[in-house]
Scaffold this motif. Structure first.
Motif, PDB file in Angstrom:
ATOM      1  N   THR A  38       0.688  -1.323   0.222  1.00 49.25           N
ATOM      2  CA  THR A  38       0.149   0.012  -0.008  1.00 49.25           C
ATOM      3  C   THR A  38       0.919   1.207  -0.115  1.00 49.25           C
ATOM      4  O   THR A  38       2.068   1.299   0.380  1.00 49.25           O
ATOM      5  N   GLN A  39       0.217   2.300  -0.346  1.00 52.28           N
ATOM      6  CA  GLN A  39       1.002   3.672  -0.095  1.00 52.28           C
ATOM      7  C   GLN A  39       1.689   3.890   1.267  1.00 52.28           C
ATOM      8  O   GLN A  39       2.822   4.165   1.312  1.00 52.28           O
ATOM      9  N   ALA A  40       0.893   3.593   2.270  1.00 52.76           N
ATOM     10  CA  ALA A  40       1.294   3.886   3.596  1.00 52.76           C
ATOM     11  C   ALA A  40       2.498   2.956   3.846  1.00 52.76           C
ATOM     12  O   ALA A  40       3.471   3.262   4.324  1.00 52.76           O
ATOM     13  N   GLU A 104       4.637  10.996   6.852  1.00 54.24           N
ATOM     14  CA  GLU A 104       3.645  10.917   8.124  1.00 54.24           C
ATOM     15  C   GLU A 104       2.174  11.333   7.739  1.00 54.24           C
ATOM     16  O   GLU A 104       1.390  10.518   8.293  1.00 54.24           O
ATOM     17  N   GLN A 105       2.194  12.317   7.264  1.00 59.74           N
ATOM     18  CA  GLN A 105       0.941  13.109   6.817  1.00 59.74           C
ATOM     19  C   GLN A 105      -0.043  12.173   5.959  1.00 59.74           C
ATOM     20  O   GLN A 105      -1.251  11.656   6.124  1.00 59.74           O
ATOM     21  N   ALA A 106       0.722  11.524   4.913  1.00 64.07           N
ATOM     22  CA  ALA A 106       0.001  10.492   4.061  1.00 64.07           C
ATOM     23  C   ALA A 106      -0.285   9.485   4.654  1.00 64.07           C
ATOM     24  O   ALA A 106      -1.212   8.624   4.393  1.00 64.07           O
ATOM     25  N   ILE A 107       0.471   8.872   5.268  1.00 61.43           N
ATOM     26  CA  ILE A 107       0.136   7.666   6.409  1.00 61.43           C
ATOM     27  C   ILE A 107      -0.853   7.659   7.001  1.00 61.43           C
ATOM     28  O   ILE A 107      -1.788   6.815   7.305  1.00 61.43           O
ATOM     29  N   ALA A 108      -1.211   8.856   7.794  1.00 62.85           N
ATOM     30  CA  ALA A 108      -2.427   9.177   8.540  1.00 62.85           C
ATOM     31  C   ALA A 108      -3.488   9.597   7.850  1.00 62.85           C
ATOM     32  O   ALA A 108      -4.566   9.581   8.441  1.00 62.85           O
ATOM     33  N   GLY A 109      -3.523   9.613   6.447  1.00 62.07           N
ATOM     34  CA  GLY A 109      -4.546   9.684   5.549  1.00 62.07           C
ATOM     35  C   GLY A 109      -4.804  11.232   5.350  1.00 62.07           C
ATOM     36  O   GLY A 109      -5.952  11.632   4.658  1.00 62.07           O
ATOM     37  N   ASN A 110      -4.089  12.017   5.657  1.00 62.88           N
ATOM     38  CA  ASN A 110      -4.099  13.320   5.343  1.00 62.88           C
ATOM     39  C   ASN A 110      -4.012  13.787   4.038  1.00 62.88           C
ATOM     40  O   ASN A 110      -2.907  13.474   3.363  1.00 62.88           O
ATOM     41  N   PRO A 111      -4.853  14.936   3.341  1.00 59.61           N
ATOM     42  CA  PRO A 111      -4.448  15.176   2.019  1.00 59.61           C
ATOM     43  C   PRO A 111      -3.126  16.052   1.986  1.00 59.61           C
ATOM     44  O   PRO A 111      -2.908  16.591   2.992  1.00 59.61           O
TER      45      PRO A 111
END
Length: 145
Positions: A38-40, A104-111
């Motif tokens: 996955t991306q994360a 970290e922001q992407a893993i947390a699902g933030n745009p």
């Protein structure tokens, strides 16, 4: 001692270049194509791998500086090494921390807003690869005389 310094000055740029090409230009793009990644997960792996690579790059730079202290090859080679070190420091102190925060922001699902960080990192990696190739090749030629 001069022979050891010369051997390090020839070998280390090529070793460093191999690590850089293998990780930055082969492993990194392929990682996201692997089934089940996955991306994360890919971003998490990337953070670990690039942190390790950065530490190894700093170690290789220190070893090269030490070899230059034992046997100074030429001003041109020292300038090439200095440019490489400047690029590593720029990545270490500016680009990698910014990319880590984005990961970290992407893993947390933030745009994420669009930034220049990835393009700058690729540019720096490419410049570093060219400089390492030049450093290794010119050092080899200098000692073959």
């Amino acid at each position: 001692m001069a022979y050891i310094a010369q051997a390090l000055q020839v070998a280390l740029p090529f070793l460093w270049l191999g690590l850089l090409l293998g990780i930055s230009f082969l492993e990194t793009p392929l990682k996201f194509r692997a089934p089940g990644i996955t991306q994360a997960l890919g971003l998490g792996i990337g953070r670990l791998v690039f942190t390790a690579l950065n530490r190894i790059e700093i170690l290789l730079a220190v070893l090269l500086i030490g070899s230059y202290a034992l046997h100074f090859p030429s001003l041109l080679l020292a300038l090439l090494l200095a440019l490489i070190i400047i690029l590593v420091l720029y990545q270490s102190m500016s680009l990698r921390p910014a990319l880590n925060r984005r990961a970290e922001q992407a893993i947390a699902g933030n745009p994420l807003p669009t930034t220049y960080y990835h393009k700058a990192f690729i540019l720096v990696e490419s410049l570093k690869a060219l400089l390492l190739l030049a450093l290794g090749w010119l050092t080899l030629l200098a000692y073959m005389k």
